[in-house]
Design an enzyme around this catalytic site. Sequence first.
Site, PDB file in Angstrom:
ATOM      1  N   SER A   1     -55.397  47.577  33.773  1.00  0.00           N
ATOM      2  CA  SER A   1     -55.629  48.249  32.491  1.00  0.00           C
ATOM      3  C   SER A   1     -54.906  47.564  31.336  1.00  0.00           C
ATOM      4  O   SER A   1     -54.326  48.225  30.468  1.00  0.00           O
ATOM      5  CB  SER A   1     -55.206  49.720  32.571  1.00  0.00           C
TER       6      SER A   1
ATOM      7  N   SER B   1     -57.375  54.944  28.281  1.00  0.00           N
ATOM      8  CA  SER B   1     -57.872  53.648  28.746  1.00  0.00           C
ATOM      9  C   SER B   1     -59.223  53.679  29.447  1.00  0.00           C
ATOM     10  O   SER B   1     -59.759  52.608  29.777  1.00  0.00           O
ATOM     11  CB  SER B   1     -56.844  52.993  29.681  1.00  0.00           C
TER      12      SER B   1
ATOM     13  N   LYS C   1     -61.974  51.495  28.185  1.00  0.00           N
ATOM     14  CA  LYS C   1     -62.228  50.130  28.638  1.00  0.00           C
ATOM     15  C   LYS C   1     -63.503  50.010  29.477  1.00  0.00           C
ATOM     16  O   LYS C   1     -63.979  48.891  29.719  1.00  0.00           O
ATOM     17  CB  LYS C   1     -61.033  49.612  29.437  1.00  0.00           C
TER      18      LYS C   1
END
Length: 386
Positions: free
Chosen positions: A117, A57, A60
């Site tokens: 997230s 993640s 991102k």
Amino acid sequence: MKKFLIVLLTLVMITPSLCITARADLELASPSTILMESSTGKILYEQNADEQRSPASITKIMTLILIFDELSKENIHLTDEVTTSAYAKSMGGSQVFLEEGEQQSVETMIKCIVIASGNDASVAMAEHIAGSEAEFVSRMNARAKGLGMENTNFEDCCGLTESTNHYTTAHDVALMSKELITHYPQVLDYSSIWMEDITHVTKQETKPFTLSNTNKLVHSYDGCVGLKTGSTSIAKYCVSAVAERDKIRLIAVVMGAPDYKVRFSDAASMLNYGFGICKLYVDENKKNPGKIDVKGGTKKQVGCTYEGEFRYLDTEGKPLDQIKKVVKLHKNVKAPLRKGDIAGKAVYTLEGSEIGHVNLVYDKNVPRAGYSHCLKEVWSCFLMAA
């Protein structure tokens, strides 16, 4: 032995960045790490920083860059409503449980991405901006290339994929983290939030949902203001952590940690090391550097100003109070001059050596004097003499 010491000393002298790394006696359990000072981009420590790994993640971070790019261009606004598609709702992994057709503001979506997230929120924003996740990912890769992220390729906007063609490096993560927090520091207002409630409003019901920050350093490490965590079975545990102390902002990137505790402890160890060796000099004396005489212009003089801020990062214990500045302005300049063009530079030295400079630029346009202007000047002089 003597020859070995001579060779070693030579290497240290010609590669000061290696010297910084060598002095760090850090016992890190994570296979790939890097520590960077954000304003200068100086690397303070690294370990297998160019090794390609799955980012999970922390992907991102690039998604957030593109979101803030669009905000800066005013193509979108924080108050705009974003509608969640069936595809966005279908995302697994970490999510904030958006329903198909649910609308949330861009600002709420940013919070869902950077605090909790949310994979669903990431895809919803990608579709809102680019029409499809695929087009958005194409833009992510183009933006990465523009930042010099040579060892990066994205295949989705959230890091959920387990494809071997979705990869980056600790060094590249540091680069995109630097880009995000330097150009869009407001993201830190969101990434430093520990917990916050949002409200799900759907046809079925209205209910609150609590966003909890996945970056535990925000709560446990003095000065931590973000940025992003990530974990999958392939990537293991990753984090890009940003912390600030005494005007120094550091970025610690950890990839492939064996568990979530190690990723945070390794990041904290690097941050402690960085704050222990770093001193930052910032030139806060920005008085008018002077005026320059102009020939053949509509004005006889033009002022100038600093193009940017001068910052010098020291890791060797040098006496920063002995830094000297010399302003060097151009002479015998001729019109036309354009505002923002280089008018000279401020040169900074320490212990007799130049450590950097900042350009000085003209603060206004000075057009070339035409016939009518010259006639006006002559008439003015005549009147004054009369």
